[in-house]
Design an enzyme around this catalytic site. Structure first.
Site, PDB file in Angstrom:
ATOM      1  N   HIS A 190       0.844  -1.198   0.000  1.00  0.00           N
ATOM      2  CA  HIS A 190       0.000   0.000   0.000  1.00  0.00           C
ATOM      3  C   HIS A 190       0.877   1.244   0.000  1.00  0.00           C
ATOM      4  O   HIS A 190       1.703   1.431   0.885  1.00  0.00           O
ATOM      5  CB  HIS A 190      -0.911   0.011   1.233  1.00  0.00           C
ATOM      6  CG  HIS A 190      -2.092  -0.895   1.102  1.00  0.00           C
ATOM      7  ND1 HIS A 190      -3.188  -0.828   1.923  1.00  0.00           N
ATOM      8  CD2 HIS A 190      -2.352  -1.885   0.214  1.00  0.00           C
ATOM      9  CE1 HIS A 190      -4.075  -1.742   1.548  1.00  0.00           C
ATOM     10  NE2 HIS A 190      -3.581  -2.402   0.525  1.00  0.00           N
ATOM     11  N   TYR A 234      -8.858   5.115   8.057  1.00  0.00           N
ATOM     12  CA  TYR A 234      -8.949   5.463   9.470  1.00  0.00           C
ATOM     13  C   TYR A 234     -10.030   6.544   9.575  1.00  0.00           C
ATOM     14  O   TYR A 234      -9.839   7.649   9.062  1.00  0.00           O
ATOM     15  CB  TYR A 234      -7.615   6.011   9.985  1.00  0.00           C
ATOM     16  CG  TYR A 234      -6.537   4.961  10.129  1.00  0.00           C
ATOM     17  CD1 TYR A 234      -5.785   4.549   9.027  1.00  0.00           C
ATOM     18  CD2 TYR A 234      -6.250   4.390  11.369  1.00  0.00           C
ATOM     19  CE1 TYR A 234      -4.781   3.583   9.157  1.00  0.00           C
ATOM     20  CE2 TYR A 234      -5.246   3.436  11.512  1.00  0.00           C
ATOM     21  CZ  TYR A 234      -4.527   3.034  10.399  1.00  0.00           C
ATOM     22  OH  TYR A 234      -3.533   2.083  10.543  1.00  0.00           O
ATOM     23  N   PRO A 284      -3.381   0.098  19.157  1.00  0.00           N
ATOM     24  CA  PRO A 284      -3.139  -0.361  17.780  1.00  0.00           C
ATOM     25  C   PRO A 284      -3.348   0.683  16.678  1.00  0.00           C
ATOM     26  O   PRO A 284      -3.083   0.378  15.515  1.00  0.00           O
ATOM     27  CB  PRO A 284      -4.138  -1.511  17.624  1.00  0.00           C
ATOM     28  CG  PRO A 284      -5.188  -1.265  18.635  1.00  0.00           C
ATOM     29  CD  PRO A 284      -4.544  -0.562  19.775  1.00  0.00           C
ATOM     30  N   LYS A 333       1.575  -0.505  15.113  1.00  0.00           N
ATOM     31  CA  LYS A 333       2.991  -0.610  15.457  1.00  0.00           C
ATOM     32  C   LYS A 333       3.401  -1.825  16.288  1.00  0.00           C
ATOM     33  O   LYS A 333       4.600  -2.087  16.424  1.00  0.00           O
ATOM     34  CB  LYS A 333       3.437   0.649  16.226  1.00  0.00           C
ATOM     35  CG  LYS A 333       3.384   1.920  15.399  1.00  0.00           C
ATOM     36  CD  LYS A 333       4.334   1.841  14.231  1.00  0.00           C
ATOM     37  CE  LYS A 333       4.280   3.048  13.345  1.00  0.00           C
ATOM     38  NZ  LYS A 333       4.800   2.767  12.004  1.00  0.00           N
ATOM     39  N   TYR A 358       4.273   6.492  10.065  1.00  0.00           N
ATOM     40  CA  TYR A 358       3.444   5.343   9.704  1.00  0.00           C
ATOM     41  C   TYR A 358       4.255   4.286   8.949  1.00  0.00           C
ATOM     42  O   TYR A 358       4.129   3.089   9.206  1.00  0.00           O
ATOM     43  CB  TYR A 358       2.241   5.802   8.870  1.00  0.00           C
ATOM     44  CG  TYR A 358       1.175   4.754   8.727  1.00  0.00           C
ATOM     45  CD1 TYR A 358       0.283   4.513   9.774  1.00  0.00           C
ATOM     46  CD2 TYR A 358       1.054   3.985   7.571  1.00  0.00           C
ATOM     47  CE1 TYR A 358      -0.699   3.540   9.665  1.00  0.00           C
ATOM     48  CE2 TYR A 358       0.083   3.015   7.447  1.00  0.00           C
ATOM     49  CZ  TYR A 358      -0.792   2.791   8.494  1.00  0.00           C
ATOM     50  OH  TYR A 358      -1.757   1.836   8.391  1.00  0.00           O
TER      51      TYR A 358
HETATM   52  P1  FAD Z   1       3.093 -12.237  21.327  1.00  0.00           P
HETATM   53  O1  FAD Z   1       2.656 -12.257  19.930  1.00  0.00           O
HETATM   54  O2  FAD Z   1       2.074 -11.977  22.388  1.00  0.00           O
HETATM   55  O3  FAD Z   1       3.826 -13.606  21.615  1.00  0.00           O
HETATM   56  C1  FAD Z   1       4.161 -14.054  22.911  1.00  0.00           C
HETATM   57  C2  FAD Z   1       4.120 -15.563  22.921  1.00  0.00           C
HETATM   58  O4  FAD Z   1       4.556 -16.020  24.204  1.00  0.00           O
HETATM   59  C3  FAD Z   1       2.727 -16.111  22.720  1.00  0.00           C
HETATM   60  O5  FAD Z   1       2.729 -17.060  21.693  1.00  0.00           O
HETATM   61  C4  FAD Z   1       2.362 -16.700  24.070  1.00  0.00           C
HETATM   62  O6  FAD Z   1       1.505 -17.831  23.951  1.00  0.00           O
HETATM   63  C5  FAD Z   1       3.722 -17.073  24.620  1.00  0.00           C
HETATM   64  N1  FAD Z   1       3.783 -17.135  26.086  1.00  0.00           N
HETATM   65  C6  FAD Z   1       3.200 -16.337  27.005  1.00  0.00           C
HETATM   66  N2  FAD Z   1       3.512 -16.712  28.259  1.00  0.00           N
HETATM   67  C7  FAD Z   1       4.335 -17.774  28.126  1.00  0.00           C
HETATM   68  C8  FAD Z   1       4.995 -18.616  29.066  1.00  0.00           C
HETATM   69  N3  FAD Z   1       4.850 -18.409  30.388  1.00  0.00           N
HETATM   70  N4  FAD Z   1       5.744 -19.627  28.600  1.00  0.00           N
HETATM   71  C9  FAD Z   1       5.898 -19.827  27.269  1.00  0.00           C
HETATM   72  N5  FAD Z   1       5.293 -19.069  26.331  1.00  0.00           N
HETATM   73  C10 FAD Z   1       4.523 -18.057  26.762  1.00  0.00           C
HETATM   74  N6  FAD Z   1      -1.093  -4.823  16.942  1.00  0.00           N
HETATM   75  C11 FAD Z   1      -1.403  -4.094  15.870  1.00  0.00           C
HETATM   76  O7  FAD Z   1      -0.521  -3.384  15.379  1.00  0.00           O
HETATM   77  N7  FAD Z   1      -2.674  -4.124  15.341  1.00  0.00           N
HETATM   78  C12 FAD Z   1      -3.661  -4.920  15.860  1.00  0.00           C
HETATM   79  O8  FAD Z   1      -4.779  -4.946  15.359  1.00  0.00           O
HETATM   80  C13 FAD Z   1      -3.354  -5.693  16.976  1.00  0.00           C
HETATM   81  N8  FAD Z   1      -4.301  -6.480  17.541  1.00  0.00           N
HETATM   82  C14 FAD Z   1      -3.976  -7.182  18.671  1.00  0.00           C
HETATM   83  C15 FAD Z   1      -4.952  -7.977  19.273  1.00  0.00           C
HETATM   84  C16 FAD Z   1      -4.679  -8.670  20.459  1.00  0.00           C
HETATM   85  C17 FAD Z   1      -5.765  -9.504  21.110  1.00  0.00           C
HETATM   86  C18 FAD Z   1      -3.382  -8.587  21.024  1.00  0.00           C
HETATM   87  C19 FAD Z   1      -3.052  -9.315  22.311  1.00  0.00           C
HETATM   88  C20 FAD Z   1      -2.405  -7.814  20.389  1.00  0.00           C
HETATM   89  C21 FAD Z   1      -2.685  -7.107  19.220  1.00  0.00           C
HETATM   90  N9  FAD Z   1      -1.719  -6.333  18.570  1.00  0.00           N
HETATM   91  C22 FAD Z   1      -2.036  -5.618  17.489  1.00  0.00           C
HETATM   92  C23 FAD Z   1      -0.364  -6.253  19.028  1.00  0.00           C
HETATM   93  C24 FAD Z   1       0.556  -7.223  18.276  1.00  0.00           C
HETATM   94  O9  FAD Z   1      -0.159  -8.343  17.877  1.00  0.00           O
HETATM   95  C25 FAD Z   1       1.677  -7.543  19.235  1.00  0.00           C
HETATM   96  O10 FAD Z   1       2.406  -6.340  19.441  1.00  0.00           O
HETATM   97  C26 FAD Z   1       2.608  -8.663  18.767  1.00  0.00           C
HETATM   98  O11 FAD Z   1       1.933  -9.890  18.823  1.00  0.00           O
HETATM   99  C27 FAD Z   1       3.869  -8.692  19.651  1.00  0.00           C
HETATM  100  O12 FAD Z   1       4.600  -9.851  19.404  1.00  0.00           O
HETATM  101  P2  FAD Z   1       5.368 -10.612  20.567  1.00  0.00           P
HETATM  102  O13 FAD Z   1       6.046 -11.737  19.893  1.00  0.00           O
HETATM  103  O14 FAD Z   1       6.136  -9.633  21.359  1.00  0.00           O
HETATM  104  O15 FAD Z   1       4.230 -11.138  21.555  1.00  0.00           O
HETATM  105  C1  DHB Z   2      -4.665  -3.365  11.153  1.00  0.00           C
HETATM  106  C2  DHB Z   2      -4.499  -3.187  12.487  1.00  0.00           C
HETATM  107  C3  DHB Z   2      -4.160  -1.939  12.969  1.00  0.00           C
HETATM  108  O1  DHB Z   2      -3.997  -1.751  14.274  1.00  0.00           O
HETATM  109  C4  DHB Z   2      -3.979  -0.872  12.106  1.00  0.00           C
HETATM  110  O2  DHB Z   2      -3.660   0.344  12.615  1.00  0.00           O
HETATM  111  C5  DHB Z   2      -4.123  -1.058  10.766  1.00  0.00           C
HETATM  112  C6  DHB Z   2      -4.471  -2.322  10.281  1.00  0.00           C
HETATM  113  C7  DHB Z   2      -5.029  -4.706  10.645  1.00  0.00           C
HETATM  114  O3  DHB Z   2      -5.276  -5.602  11.467  1.00  0.00           O
HETATM  115  O4  DHB Z   2      -5.098  -4.898   9.431  1.00  0.00           O
END
Ligand code: FAD
Ligand code: DHB
Length: 394
Positions: free
Chosen positions: A72, A200, A292, A296, A384
């Site tokens: 995009h 948005y 979100p 980021k 962005y």
């Molecule tokens: P995570 O993806 O959370 O990975 C952590 C992993 O550690 C998981 O697989 C978990 O199962 C595992 N874990 C936890 N505790 C333990 C333990 N004790 N032992 C072993 N393993 C463990 N960001 C956006 O930009 N847009 C969005 O729309 C958006 N939607 C989201 C929706 C939800 C419900 C959540 C929770 C987050 C969302 N985010 C979004 C944020 C984005 O998804 C996260 O920033 C991203 O997943 C971060 O990655 P990570 O690997 O740090 O953590």
């Molecule tokens: C999506 C999620 C976001 O938080 C955003 O700012 C833009 C797109 C997505 O899930 O596609």
């Protein structure tokens, strides 16, 4: 059992760190609490900054993303019933990539399996020990058997609710937090996206976001109460509310279709400082959360582990520890800029207080400024598409 780096968590942070270490010949073991099916089907973020795309390509896991992801070059900001396009590519020279987080996770799991290095799913009772000394270890249970994993370093990639940050005494971490008085209700629908680019939308009924996963799948969000009950949101009500919030003077209409997933995500800004404690390193959501609106969360996780992988490479291959020592400061400097941007986008686009007419006028003025001033739209675009990442300290 022994390894060089024990990685707790197989989200984007843990899996990518393992891959970046493997490319440098550094051994790791990943411990994940959930099943492979669960982590590969967890619907979350969808926007990759251009540098995240580069990092995934350099890590050798970008082939499917380059085939199936959607590039995009612009994004739409809508308010007062009118859509305004921010031309990311002409303002910055870069666009973003739309590619679901669970697809990134699938590609990384596949690469991990190809590497032949261990990834344990469905572990429990994980605890981390002696990370302040020279010989840390991790205890966990797998298929009912207690295990001990000795290591040089522990990477806490276990998300916001993980065990790593929670293992630190409160006196050793400083927490910065803001909880917002709203959440996002998100849906995935088998419906052709009604717009080629993300929208948005600021609306007096609350914020709404149109995104997508493919030419046939839409991803949409609407601002809701933090304790919203999904039982009160049958599909017709979701579409009706979304259509109201995307209403435009040019007659724009959403395309509806069967909803395949529905969830509520609370919104917070959160940072835990520092991100290094002896031989324990916190990365991604384990160290910070952004609301979100700026897209980021996953990008920050990718940036953190890029910095950490280079620092660990310098330790093992050049016997240098200065990069491990500066890891936290290098990451936090950029994280706080991304926190600021995510907070700003959230504040500009959401309804905070039903009665505050002043704030609404101010938001409209701010949005109007952003879409009409070249420097203001350039500032939004620059943040962005992703601020520069200098893993060496910039
Ligand atoms: P995570 O993806 O959370 O990975 C952590 C992993 O550690 C998981 O697989 C978990 O199962 C595992 N874990 C936890 N505790 C333990 C333990 N004790 N032992 C072993 N393993 C463990 N960001 C956006 O930009 N847009 C969005 O729309 C958006 N939607 C989201 C929706 C939800 C419900 C959540 C929770 C987050 C969302 N985010 C979004 C944020 C984005 O998804 C996260 O920033 C991203 O997943 C971060 O990655 P990570 O690997 O740090 O953590
Ligand atoms: C999506 C999620 C976001 O938080 C955003 O700012 C833009 C797109 C997505 O899930 O596609």
């Amino acid at each position: 059992m022994r390894t060089q780096v024990a990685i707790i968590g197989a989200g984007p942070a843990g899996l990518l760190l393992a891959q970046l270490l493997n490319q440098q010949g550094i051994d790791s073991v990943i411990l994940e609490a959930r099943s492979r099916h669960y982590i590969e089907n967890r619907v979350r973020a969808g926007v990759l900054e251009h540098q995240s795309v580069d990092i995934l390509n350099e890590a050798g896991v970008g082939a499917r993303m380059m085939r199936e992801g959607l590039v995009h070059d612009g994004v739409i900001i809508q308010f007062a019933g009118v859509a305004h396009r921010i031309d990311l590519a002409s303002l910055t020279g870069h666009g973003v990539m739309i590619y679901g987080q669970q697809e990134v996770v699938k590609d990384l799991v596949e690469a991990r399996i190809q590497s032949g290095r261990p990834l344990y799913f469905e572990v429990d009772n994980v605890s981390i020990h002696d990370f302040d000394a020279d010989a840390p270890y991790v205890k966990f249970r797998h298929h009912g058997a207690e295990q001990r994993l000795d290591c040089d370093f522990v990477a806490g990639c276990d998300g916001f609710h993980g065990v790593c940050r929670a293992s630190l005494p409160p006196s050793r971490i400083e927490l910065f937090e803001r909880v917002y008085p709203f959440a996002w209700l998100g849906i995935l629908a088998d419906a052709e996206p009604a717009s080629e680019e993300l929208i948005y939308a600021h609306h007096e009924r609350g914020f709404a976001l149109l995104s997508m996963r493919s030419e046939a799948v839409s991803r949409l969000y609407l601002q809701c109460k933090p304790d919203e009950n999904l039982d009160e949101w049958p599909d017709d009500r979701v579409w009706d509310e979304l259509q109201k919030r995307f209403d435009r003077s040019d007659g724009f209409q959403l395309r509806v279709g069967p909803i395949t997933q529905k969830s509520v995500t609370p919104m917070r800004s959160f940072v835990a400082e520092p991100m290094r404690h002896g031989r324990l390193f916190l990365t991604g959501d384990a160290a910070h959360i952004v609301p979100p609106t700026g897209a980021k969360g996953m990008n920050l996780a990718i940036a953190d582990v890029k910095v950490l992988s280079l620092a660990l490479g310098a330790h093992y291959h050049e016997s240098r520890d200065d990069r491990l020592e500066s890891f936290s400061a290098v990451c936090l400097r950029r994280i706080w800029k991304v926190q600021r941007f995510s907070w700003w986008m959230t504040s500009m686009l959401h309804q905070f207080d039903e009665d505050n007419a002043f704030d609404r006028r101010r938001q409209i003025a701010e949005l109007d400024y952003v879409v009409t001033s070249k420097v203001a739209s350039q500032s939004l675009a620059e943040n962005y598409i992703g601020l520069p990442l200098d893993p060496n300290g910039g």
